[in-house]
Design an enzyme around this catalytic site. Structure first.
Site, PDB file in Angstrom:
ATOM      1  N   ARG A  50      26.627  28.725  33.146  1.00  0.00           N
ATOM      2  CA  ARG A  50      26.225  27.383  33.611  1.00  0.00           C
ATOM      3  C   ARG A  50      27.222  26.329  33.137  1.00  0.00           C
ATOM      4  NH1 ARG A  50      20.249  25.317  32.291  1.00  0.00           N
ATOM      5  NH2 ARG A  50      21.166  25.065  30.230  1.00  0.00           N
ATOM      6  N   LYS A 149      25.152  19.676  33.938  1.00  0.00           N
ATOM      7  CA  LYS A 149      24.646  19.301  32.609  1.00  0.00           C
ATOM      8  C   LYS A 149      25.734  18.455  31.944  1.00  0.00           C
ATOM      9  CE  LYS A 149      21.915  21.600  29.178  1.00  0.00           C
ATOM     10  NZ  LYS A 149      20.830  20.648  29.083  1.00  0.00           N
ATOM     11  N   GLU A 182      11.567  17.244  37.767  1.00  0.00           N
ATOM     12  CA  GLU A 182      11.449  17.947  36.474  1.00  0.00           C
ATOM     13  C   GLU A 182      11.078  16.918  35.421  1.00  0.00           C
ATOM     14  OE1 GLU A 182      15.239  19.505  35.136  1.00  0.00           O
ATOM     15  OE2 GLU A 182      16.303  17.719  35.789  1.00  0.00           O
TER      16      GLU A 182
HETATM   17  N1  PXG Z   1      16.020  20.016  32.640  1.00  0.00           N
HETATM   18  C1  PXG Z   1      16.927  19.263  32.005  1.00  0.00           C
HETATM   19  C2  PXG Z   1      17.273  17.936  32.556  1.00  0.00           C
HETATM   20  C3  PXG Z   1      17.544  19.733  30.835  1.00  0.00           C
HETATM   21  O1  PXG Z   1      18.466  19.003  30.227  1.00  0.00           O
HETATM   22  C4  PXG Z   1      16.201  21.752  31.017  1.00  0.00           C
HETATM   23  C5  PXG Z   1      15.661  21.238  32.183  1.00  0.00           C
HETATM   24  C6  PXG Z   1      15.800  23.130  30.585  1.00  0.00           C
HETATM   25  O2  PXG Z   1      16.865  24.042  30.810  1.00  0.00           O
HETATM   26  P1  PXG Z   1      17.047  25.348  29.918  1.00  0.00           P
HETATM   27  O3  PXG Z   1      18.248  26.003  30.488  1.00  0.00           O
HETATM   28  O4  PXG Z   1      17.230  24.887  28.501  1.00  0.00           O
HETATM   29  O5  PXG Z   1      15.823  26.160  30.076  1.00  0.00           O
HETATM   30  C7  PXG Z   1      17.186  21.001  30.328  1.00  0.00           C
HETATM   31  C8  PXG Z   1      17.864  21.522  29.098  1.00  0.00           C
HETATM   32  C9  PXG Z   1      17.761  19.313  23.354  1.00  0.00           C
HETATM   33  C10 PXG Z   1      18.076  19.188  24.769  1.00  0.00           C
HETATM   34  O6  PXG Z   1      18.489  18.767  22.532  1.00  0.00           O
HETATM   35  C11 PXG Z   1      17.630  20.127  25.673  1.00  0.00           C
HETATM   36  C12 PXG Z   1      17.914  20.018  27.010  1.00  0.00           C
HETATM   37  C13 PXG Z   1      18.639  18.931  27.397  1.00  0.00           C
HETATM   38  C14 PXG Z   1      19.063  17.999  26.499  1.00  0.00           C
HETATM   39  C15 PXG Z   1      18.807  18.114  25.167  1.00  0.00           C
HETATM   40  O7  PXG Z   1      16.774  19.969  23.034  1.00  0.00           O
HETATM   41  N2  PXG Z   1      17.400  20.958  27.898  1.00  0.00           N
END
Ligand code: PXG
Length: 290
Positions: A50, A149, A182
């Protein structure tokens, strides 16, 4: 803690990035948040894939190959004796002039921080979250694609502030058409009968790695898994609702915009999926110490 920056390790107080780095000046860069459980990095390959996909979308050339990046993450974990932890991996555009043109940036920087995870309070999992829809809509694909991201998370941060102002921990973000996208850092799922539903990526959801794992767990459990457009009405009338993310894992949701979901406590299918997810995270992953 030793921080990896461009192939070298630095103590925390010496781990520094230039004020001329466009990652800071313009949010020009990308990141990943990854977890380690029991001395193994969970879904490392998927996170690196990713990261490279985000890089491609913003025309950023990562100075390492996929394999080298995976090795660098593992090495940073080993160096910090990580067993259970949180890994933050970022690639910035690098040092440039004060103009926004990335052409002035000669070399991207790779930073890897492997530290302790700040877990959500246990109460969230036991009682479930109360969340609200906020006014800030998710970025348009045609402007800044939510699949990237990027280091610019202001869209999500504004939504988080609005949720906090409304007395909630998390926000439901809609897209410009009013469909559910989301939450600010998590994907959203609902359960209706035997169906496990989550918004499609086209609605403005990140291609969540936890989302993908949970969809697989749902299929294994014989559920019908689908990605339809969802409205707030669908959320309000769901049997169960939960959020997924690397940091949060699966968090039950029991109230949305004042409407109680199901019977107001974490639902049975959500609880079963939480247990299955925990079994998986504790048993598979890229080994740090072998
Ligand atoms: N949506 C968004 C906008 C995200 O940034 C997720 C969903 C979940 O994706 P994953 O691949 O983790 O299942 C994310 C990701 C943190 C932090 O510090 C976590 C995310 C983003 C920014 C900060 O915990 N999660």
């Amino acid at each position: 803690m030793k921080i990896y920056i461009d192939g070298k390790y630095y103590d925390e107080r010496n781990a520094k990035i230039s004020v001329f780095d466009h990652g800071l000046l313009y949010g020009d860069g990308i990141f990943e948040g990854i977890r380690a459980y029991n001395g193994r990095v969970f879904r490392l390959r998927e996170h690196i894939d990713r990261l490279f996909a985000s890089a491609k979308a913003i025309l950023l050339t990562i100075p390492l190959s996929h394999a080298e990046m995976m090795k660098a993450v593992i090495a940073t974990c080993r160096r910090n004796k990580v067993q259970d932890g949180y890994i933050r991996l970022l690639v910035t555009r690098g040092i440039g002039t004060l103009g926004l043109n990335p052409k002035s940036c000669k070399a991207p920087s790779v930073v890897i921080i492997a530290g302790k995870i700040q877990l959500y309070p246990e109460e969230y999992y036991e009682k479930g979250l109360d969340i609200i829809t906020v006014p800030t809509v998710r970025n348009l694909h045609s402007a800044l694609n939510p699949a990237i991201k990027s280091l610019n998370y202001l869209n999500n941060i504004l939504a988080k502030i609005e949720a906090n102002n409304g007395g909630c921990e998390e926000a439901v973000m809609l897209n410009s058409e009013g469909f559910v996208a989301e939450c600010t850092g998590d994907n959203l799922f609902i359960i209706k009968g035997k169906q496990l539903l989550t918004p499609p990526l086209s609605a403005g959801a990140l291609y969540g790695i936890t989302r993908e794992v949970v969809m697989g767990l749902g299929r294994d459990a014989g559920m019908s898994v689908a990605e339809p457009n969802l409205t707030r009405y669908d959320l309000f009338n769901a049997d169960e609702c939960f959020l997924t993310g690397t940091g949060a894992e699966l968090v039950p949701v029991v109230k949305i915009d004042g409407r109680i979901i199901g019977d107001g406590s974490p639902g049975p299918i959500t609880k079963a999926l939480v247990a299955q997810y925990r079994t998986l995270t504790n048993s598979v992953g890229e080994s740090i110490y072998d």
